[in-house]
Design an enzyme around this catalytic site. Structure first.
Site, short mmCIF file in Angstrom:
data_model
loop_
_atom_site.label_atom_id
_atom_site.label_comp_id
_atom_site.label_asym_id
_atom_site.label_seq_id
_atom_site.Cartn_x
_atom_site.Cartn_y
_atom_site.Cartn_z
CB SER A 15 8.26 9.20 -14.23
OG SER A 15 7.14 9.66 -13.69
CE LYS A 19 12.77 4.74 -18.51
NZ LYS A 19 12.09 5.86 -17.74
N GLY A 357 2.34 -10.16 2.39
CA GLY A 357 2.59 -9.04 3.01
C GLY A 357 3.30 -9.17 4.51
CB CYS A 384 3.69 -15.32 0.87
SG CYS A 384 5.20 -15.45 1.81
CG LEU A 385 0.72 -12.35 5.86
CD1 LEU A 385 1.19 -12.89 7.15
CD2 LEU A 385 0.40 -10.91 5.79
CG HIS A 510 5.74 -14.79 -3.54
ND1 HIS A 510 4.97 -13.84 -3.14
CD2 HIS A 510 6.46 -14.93 -2.44
CE1 HIS A 510 5.45 -13.30 -1.80
NE2 HIS A 510 6.00 -14.16 -1.44
CD GLU A 512 3.09 -13.91 -6.19
OE1 GLU A 512 2.60 -14.77 -6.08
OE2 GLU A 512 3.08 -12.97 -5.28
N1 GLN Z 1 5.61 -11.57 6.59
C1 GLN Z 1 5.45 -13.16 6.45
C2 GLN Z 1 6.90 -13.85 6.29
O1 GLN Z 1 7.80 -13.04 6.43
C3 GLN Z 1 4.99 -13.34 4.89
C4 GLN Z 1 5.84 -12.74 4.03
C5 GLN Z 1 5.20 -12.45 2.59
O2 GLN Z 1 3.94 -12.73 2.25
N2 GLN Z 1 6.02 -12.46 1.47
O3 GLN Z 1 6.97 -14.92 6.48
#
Ligand code: GLN
Length: 534
Positions: A15, A19, A357, A384-385, A510, A512
């Site tokens: 693996s 690919k 996260g 996000c978090l 996000h 990214e």
């Molecule tokens: N845990 C946080 C939420 O659910 C952030 C989620 C994340 O960082 N993708 O809002």
């Protein structure tokens, strides 16, 4: 052009041969010759999607515009071909079985015994053909996850074997990726694993049309001839894929090896004009000839496996190229940061990204890191978090709300500055139930974020359950953390910034997921640009 052509990419020997990168590179070359192409990944695990997987299992979960939680290879596909993928581009064994079992429960099989062949294989074939039919692509490249010989890959291999005969040999093609190991003791490259792998394909009724050989050393003509002879392919169909310093060079190497020409010939497609790869080459040229060098800290709790943050890492590569700057990413474990060592932990770092996260673990380390960079005027991007941590930190240390928290971390806090979204309150199932995919966001004019995006209306991708609590909106605004991006329909706060600070931006979405080689994301580009000013 009439019928869609299908290319199936399989892997043998081991693996992690890449690919996904080979599929994306081939797609890039065909696209650069004027063909419409998409790439699909079939994953042989039983999870319905990777959304419920811990990042330690398979790395990051990539989110598409339409809100599908998918394999990280889809991120490579989008970064290479600069086109959106959808749920239809990632199918797992779990999804296949779920559909078949639902049909069985509805009585669709009219009393028949439901079996792997034909019912599961038919469902796999339907999912492969669906993309070509629905969007009318010239070429669909389907990457089959896992390694040939795995028990769980068998239904997929059988399905594509059948498809080849149904579609006809001019309309479909097998690309098989293997490894040619180098034995340093004897100084030799070995082709036997490739021969065995092809033999295994033959046992399953498939003759690969093209072999791509991963190698650390160049393959000479003798080795190529040997592989061609033992594996029943012509010499042009033996393609070398040598290790390179950046994955973005792979399309150019595949072009040198004429992989695109060989594939087009076999599929009866015209070569058209030479692939247009000027932008791509410019990108690599800048990437390989940096004029500056910076170090950015990535604070997360899955840092042992850098694949957990794949799209962030790649976005920083894109941003580095734009700024002709070598970006070193130093991954810092959030659990290792506390008030006593934060200065030491962040020493030498010129800016930080606090990663997305879930859950309590490592959260206080992230908040401490935000506090440090806010007080020391060090560039900060919270994703996000990461944005939620910035909001909590500001509430605790500027607004004086000592117990401020997210209700994800503390249900009993009297200051829930981050709270569960209304629509999420009744949700009990974990899979596919977050706020997912692209949502609009309106940016306030005369802000740093507006200067960066240079537009008022944007769309970004989300994956979360918690949000900025609008009860605190005025307090934050007054104290200098401005909500500058709002969802026009719900009023949810999607972006905050601190204008007083040199570069301090938190985003609930996000960015990214949307950065590609030809369209690097403005937030990352500007973040790197700011640090380069030093
Ligand atoms: N845990 C946080 C939420 O659910 C952030 C989620 C994340 O960082 N993708 O809002």
């Amino acid at each position: 052009m009439s019928a869609t052509k299908y290319i199936f990419v399989t892997g043998g020997v081991t693996s992690s041969l890449g690919k996904g990168i080979i599929s994306a590179s081939l797609a890039k070359l065909l696209q650069a010759r004027g063909y419409s192409v998409t790439i699909q990944k079939l994953d042989p695990y039983i999870n319905v999607d990777p959304g419920t997987l811990n990042p330690y299992e398979h790395g990051e979960c990539y989110v598409t515009e339409d809100g599908a939680e998918t394999d990280l290879d889809l991120g490579h596909y989008e970064r290479f071909i600069n086109l959106h993928t959808t749920q239809a581009n990632n199918v797992t064994t779990g999804r296949i079985y779920q559909t078949v079992i639902n049909k069985e429960r509805r009585g669709d099989y009219l009393g028949k015994t439901v079996q792997v062949i034909p019912h599961i294989t038919d469902e796999i074939k339907r999912n492969i053909k669906l993309l070509g039919k629905k969007f009318n692509y010239d070429v669909v490249i389907t990457e089959i996850g896992g390694t040939v010989g795995d028990i769980e890959s068998l239904p997929y291999i059988e399905a594509v074997r059948q498809l080849k005969w149904e579609l006809g040999s001019q309309n479909s093609l097998f690309v098989h990726l293997t490894l040619v190991p180098y034995l340093s003791a004897s100084g030799e490259l070995k082709t036997k694993p490739t021969q065995h792998s092809v033999k295994m394909m033959l046992e399953n009724g498939i003759q690969p049309d093209v072999l791509v050989l991963r190698t650390e050393h160049p393959l000479n003509m003798d080795i190529r001839k040997k592989v061609a002879l033992f594996c029943n392919v012509n010499i042009e169909s033996v393609v070398q894929s040598i290790d390179v310093s950046t994955i973005y060079e792979v399309p150019l190497l595949m072009k040198e090896e004429k992989l695109d020409v060989t594939v087009l010939k076999k599929l009866g497609l015209a070569e058209n004009e030479e692939p247009k790869l000027e932008l791509w080459k410019q990108f690599i040229n800048k990437l390989k000839n940096p004029k500056k060098e910076i170090t950015v800290g990535l604070i997360g709790k899955y840092v042992e496996l850098p694949d957990s943050y794949k799209s962030i890492m790649e976005s920083m590569v894109h941003a580095g190229s734009v700024n002709q700057c070598k970006v070193n990413i130093r991954c810092i474990h959030s659990e290792k940061i506390d008030k006593s060592n934060v200065a030491e932990q962040l020493k030498g770092v010129q800016g930080i990204i606090v990663a997305p996260g879930f859950g309590q673990r490592g959260i206080e380390g992230k908040i401490t890191a935000v506090n440090y960079v806010r007080n020391n005027n060090i560039p900060f991007l919270g994703i996000c978090l990461g944005m939620q941590c910035a909001v909590i930190e500001f509430a605790r240390n500027v607004l004086g709300l000592n117990d401020a928290d997210s209700t994800e971390m503390s249900r009993t806090t009297t200051n829930p500055v981050i709270d569960i979204m209304e629509e999420q309150k009744g949700v009990t199932e974990k899979g596919g139930t977050m706020r997912l995919g692209a949502y609009p966001c309106d940016i306030t004019k005369d802000t740093k974020v507006f200067d960066i995006y240079k537009q008022e209306h944007i769309q970004e991708r989300h994956r979360h359950r918690y949000e900025f609590n609008n009860d605190y909106y005025d307090k934050f605004k007054k104290a200098g953390m401005l909500p500058v991006g709002l969802n026009p329909d719900t009023g949810l706060v999607e972006i905050v910034e601190i204008p007083e600070h040199r570069w301090f931006i938190g985003v609930q979405f996000h960015p990214e997921y949307k950065s590609t080689v030809v369209n690097p994301h403005p937030l990352f580009v500007d973040f790197v640009k700011e640090i380069c000013k030093e």
